[in-house]
Enzyme design. Sequence first.
Site, PDB file in Angstrom:
ATOM      1  N   LYS A 117     -42.125  17.791  -0.893  1.00  0.00           N
ATOM      2  CA  LYS A 117     -42.230  16.397  -1.310  1.00  0.00           C
ATOM      3  C   LYS A 117     -43.686  15.973  -1.200  1.00  0.00           C
ATOM      4  O   LYS A 117     -44.383  16.501  -0.330  1.00  0.00           O
ATOM      5  CB  LYS A 117     -41.346  15.464  -0.499  1.00  0.00           C
ATOM      6  CG  LYS A 117     -41.249  15.678   0.996  1.00  0.00           C
ATOM      7  CD  LYS A 117     -42.443  15.746   1.841  1.00  0.00           C
ATOM      8  CE  LYS A 117     -43.415  14.589   1.897  1.00  0.00           C
ATOM      9  NZ  LYS A 117     -44.561  14.859   2.802  1.00  0.00           N
ATOM     10  N   TYR A 201     -41.068   8.742   2.057  1.00  0.00           N
ATOM     11  CA  TYR A 201     -39.788   8.792   2.783  1.00  0.00           C
ATOM     12  C   TYR A 201     -39.041   7.462   2.738  1.00  0.00           C
ATOM     13  O   TYR A 201     -37.862   7.426   2.356  1.00  0.00           O
ATOM     14  CB  TYR A 201     -40.009   9.234   4.230  1.00  0.00           C
ATOM     15  CG  TYR A 201     -40.185  10.717   4.404  1.00  0.00           C
ATOM     16  CD1 TYR A 201     -39.078  11.552   4.533  1.00  0.00           C
ATOM     17  CD2 TYR A 201     -41.435  11.291   4.451  1.00  0.00           C
ATOM     18  CE1 TYR A 201     -39.225  12.918   4.707  1.00  0.00           C
ATOM     19  CE2 TYR A 201     -41.600  12.655   4.618  1.00  0.00           C
ATOM     20  CZ  TYR A 201     -40.488  13.461   4.743  1.00  0.00           C
ATOM     21  OH  TYR A 201     -40.633  14.806   4.903  1.00  0.00           O
TER      22      TYR A 201
HETATM   23  N1  LIG Z   1     -40.771  18.015   4.027  1.00  0.00           N
HETATM   24  C1  LIG Z   1     -41.514  17.827   5.125  1.00  0.00           C
HETATM   25  O1  LIG Z   1     -40.996  17.517   6.189  1.00  0.00           O
HETATM   26  C2  LIG Z   1     -43.002  18.061   5.048  1.00  0.00           C
HETATM   27  C3  LIG Z   1     -43.766  18.042   6.215  1.00  0.00           C
HETATM   28  C4  LIG Z   1     -45.128  18.344   6.113  1.00  0.00           C
HETATM   29  C5  LIG Z   1     -45.693  18.614   4.884  1.00  0.00           C
HETATM   30  N2  LIG Z   1     -44.937  18.570   3.766  1.00  0.00           N
HETATM   31  C6  LIG Z   1     -45.516  18.856   2.442  1.00  0.00           C
HETATM   32  O2  LIG Z   1     -45.826  20.248   2.386  1.00  0.00           O
HETATM   33  C7  LIG Z   1     -46.992  20.483   1.601  1.00  0.00           C
HETATM   34  C8  LIG Z   1     -47.978  21.282   2.437  1.00  0.00           C
HETATM   35  O3  LIG Z   1     -48.358  20.565   3.591  1.00  0.00           O
HETATM   36  P1  LIG Z   1     -49.022  21.326   4.854  1.00  0.00           P
HETATM   37  O4  LIG Z   1     -49.545  20.305   5.787  1.00  0.00           O
HETATM   38  O5  LIG Z   1     -48.079  22.320   5.389  1.00  0.00           O
HETATM   39  O6  LIG Z   1     -50.261  22.041   4.129  1.00  0.00           O
HETATM   40  P2  LIG Z   1     -51.295  23.130   4.672  1.00  0.00           P
HETATM   41  O7  LIG Z   1     -50.936  23.583   6.044  1.00  0.00           O
HETATM   42  O8  LIG Z   1     -52.665  22.586   4.449  1.00  0.00           O
HETATM   43  O9  LIG Z   1     -51.025  24.355   3.704  1.00  0.00           O
HETATM   44  C9  LIG Z   1     -51.172  24.274   2.321  1.00  0.00           C
HETATM   45  C10 LIG Z   1     -51.301  25.710   1.794  1.00  0.00           C
HETATM   46  O10 LIG Z   1     -51.593  25.629   0.408  1.00  0.00           O
HETATM   47  C11 LIG Z   1     -52.436  26.698   0.030  1.00  0.00           C
HETATM   48  N3  LIG Z   1     -53.520  26.160  -0.812  1.00  0.00           N
HETATM   49  C12 LIG Z   1     -53.711  26.468  -2.099  1.00  0.00           C
HETATM   50  N4  LIG Z   1     -54.761  25.822  -2.605  1.00  0.00           N
HETATM   51  C13 LIG Z   1     -55.268  25.094  -1.597  1.00  0.00           C
HETATM   52  C14 LIG Z   1     -56.381  24.218  -1.492  1.00  0.00           C
HETATM   53  N5  LIG Z   1     -57.188  23.969  -2.539  1.00  0.00           N
HETATM   54  N6  LIG Z   1     -56.622  23.635  -0.316  1.00  0.00           N
HETATM   55  C15 LIG Z   1     -55.818  23.857   0.751  1.00  0.00           C
HETATM   56  N7  LIG Z   1     -54.731  24.679   0.712  1.00  0.00           N
HETATM   57  C16 LIG Z   1     -54.481  25.297  -0.457  1.00  0.00           C
HETATM   58  C17 LIG Z   1     -52.957  27.349   1.283  1.00  0.00           C
HETATM   59  O11 LIG Z   1     -52.392  28.639   1.374  1.00  0.00           O
HETATM   60  P3  LIG Z   1     -53.252  29.976   1.054  1.00  0.00           P
HETATM   61  O12 LIG Z   1     -54.686  29.602   1.243  1.00  0.00           O
HETATM   62  O13 LIG Z   1     -52.752  30.915   2.057  1.00  0.00           O
HETATM   63  O14 LIG Z   1     -52.948  30.377  -0.330  1.00  0.00           O
HETATM   64  C18 LIG Z   1     -52.457  26.483   2.429  1.00  0.00           C
HETATM   65  O15 LIG Z   1     -52.028  27.222   3.513  1.00  0.00           O
HETATM   66  C19 LIG Z   1     -47.467  19.095   1.143  1.00  0.00           C
HETATM   67  O16 LIG Z   1     -46.945  18.814  -0.130  1.00  0.00           O
HETATM   68  C20 LIG Z   1     -46.817  18.147   2.162  1.00  0.00           C
HETATM   69  O17 LIG Z   1     -46.578  16.838   1.619  1.00  0.00           O
HETATM   70  C21 LIG Z   1     -43.607  18.311   3.835  1.00  0.00           C
END
Ligand SMILES: NC(=O)c1ccc[n+]([C@@H]2O[C@H](COP(=O)([O-])OP(=O)(O)OC[C@H]3O[C@@H](n4cnc5c(N)ncnc54)[C@H](OP(=O)(O)O)[C@@H]3O)[C@@H](O)[C@H]2O)c1
Length: 343
Positions: A117, A201
């Site tokens: 989301k 949310y």
């Molecule tokens: N449903 C829920 O409860 C919930 C909770 C938290 C987050 N989320 C959602 O999940 C998603 C990810 O959040 P997160 O906090 O887990 O993210 P994160 O830890 O920053 O991870 C994002 C991943 O995306 C990849 N990526 C690809 N292009 C990127 C770029 N330009 N900059 C940074 N990362 C890039 C990276 O993987 P590689 O570098 O390994 O390819 C990175 O590990 C978001 O949409 C957020 O809204 C949902």
Amino acid sequence: MMAVSNRIRTQKGWPDATMSASGHARWGIVGTANIARAQFLPGLREAGGIPAAVASRDAARAAQFASDNGIERSIVGYENLISDPGLDALYIPLPNSLHAEWTIRALEAGRPVLCEKPLCGTLPDTERVLEVAGRTGTPLWEAFAFPFHLQLDEIKKLLQDGAIGELMEIKSNFHFSLRNPANIRLSRQLQGGALLDVGCYPVRLAQELFGPTYDAAWASAVMGGEGVDVDTWGVLNYPGGRRLMLSSGLGRSYDTFTTLEGTGGQIRITNPFHPRLSDSYQLVVGSEDRTFSSGAHEPSFTALIRHIQAVLTGSEPPRQLAVETSLPTARALADLAASLRAA
Ligand SMILES: NC(=O)c1ccc[n+]([C@@H]2O[C@H](COP(=O)([O-])OP(=O)(O)OC[C@H]3O[C@@H](n4cnc5c(N)ncnc54)[C@H](OP(=O)(O)O)[C@@H]3O)[C@@H](O)[C@H]2O)c1
């Protein structure tokens, strides 16, 4: 929308033969996201799914993430994961700005997708993704786990039974404290910001309880990071004077407290979105006051993943598909954001 659901149930190739034989879905994860480690994988294990592969842009990062998190294989490049024949479903937890591109690629390849989301950071991207989901008939879910929780079912039942009279107002918070200045949520380019990250949310909760049709949107915000909203509050007006008052942000301690105000009473929910067993909801009617456990005895994502797997094996019809639920949320977020820019 029904046509899409029926098509999923009857489409050639679903349920997938390999998966039906083992009864366990083999999942691929697109990117080494924190949420995959913290929430998705514990939910997946509890739901009996198999963490079969993770892909990263970087080989070493993929290998490390796989080994740290008990994932069978690491893959370099998201496109190689999407075309991998050994997977039944994909989880896409990329920054918001990349959801559309990679979800569309996965759907076009016929891969069932659970996308994080908000489904996309913009309304046009959401419409593009939903067009592909509808056209291909490939099942797509947006990762709101709470509509699958027992707690929301119980609260809806109380509302249907008239426990607080007519629901008139939802006051809903989602705040937490973000410390890392490099976090994707602070990047405008990656479509961060409090409204998209956590304001979505309360918006989705209002959609669950009031329905998809609202009359007007207003929001205001404090800006920060690299030009994103970091503390955002707003209102969605619904017909008949009903309203959502939302408050969301990236700079306070964790707070998801939500109150449902009815003509005859209140329901106060400590955490409607990711309840733990210690969370509860309280029904207050006049001088009477009853507290109920959230009933959350498993990780937040488990019920959602269990449902997706049941759809893939053909044992449940799909619920909460993105084609049925994501457009009103995206419209409301776009209207709130437009008002926010004008403030
Ligand atoms: N449903 C829920 O409860 C919930 C909770 C938290 C987050 N989320 C959602 O999940 C998603 C990810 O959040 P997160 O906090 O887990 O993210 P994160 O830890 O920053 O991870 C994002 C991943 O995306 C990849 N990526 C690809 N292009 C990127 C770029 N330009 N900059 C940074 N990362 C890039 C990276 O993987 P590689 O570098 O390994 O390819 C990175 O590990 C978001 O949409 C957020 O809204 C949902």
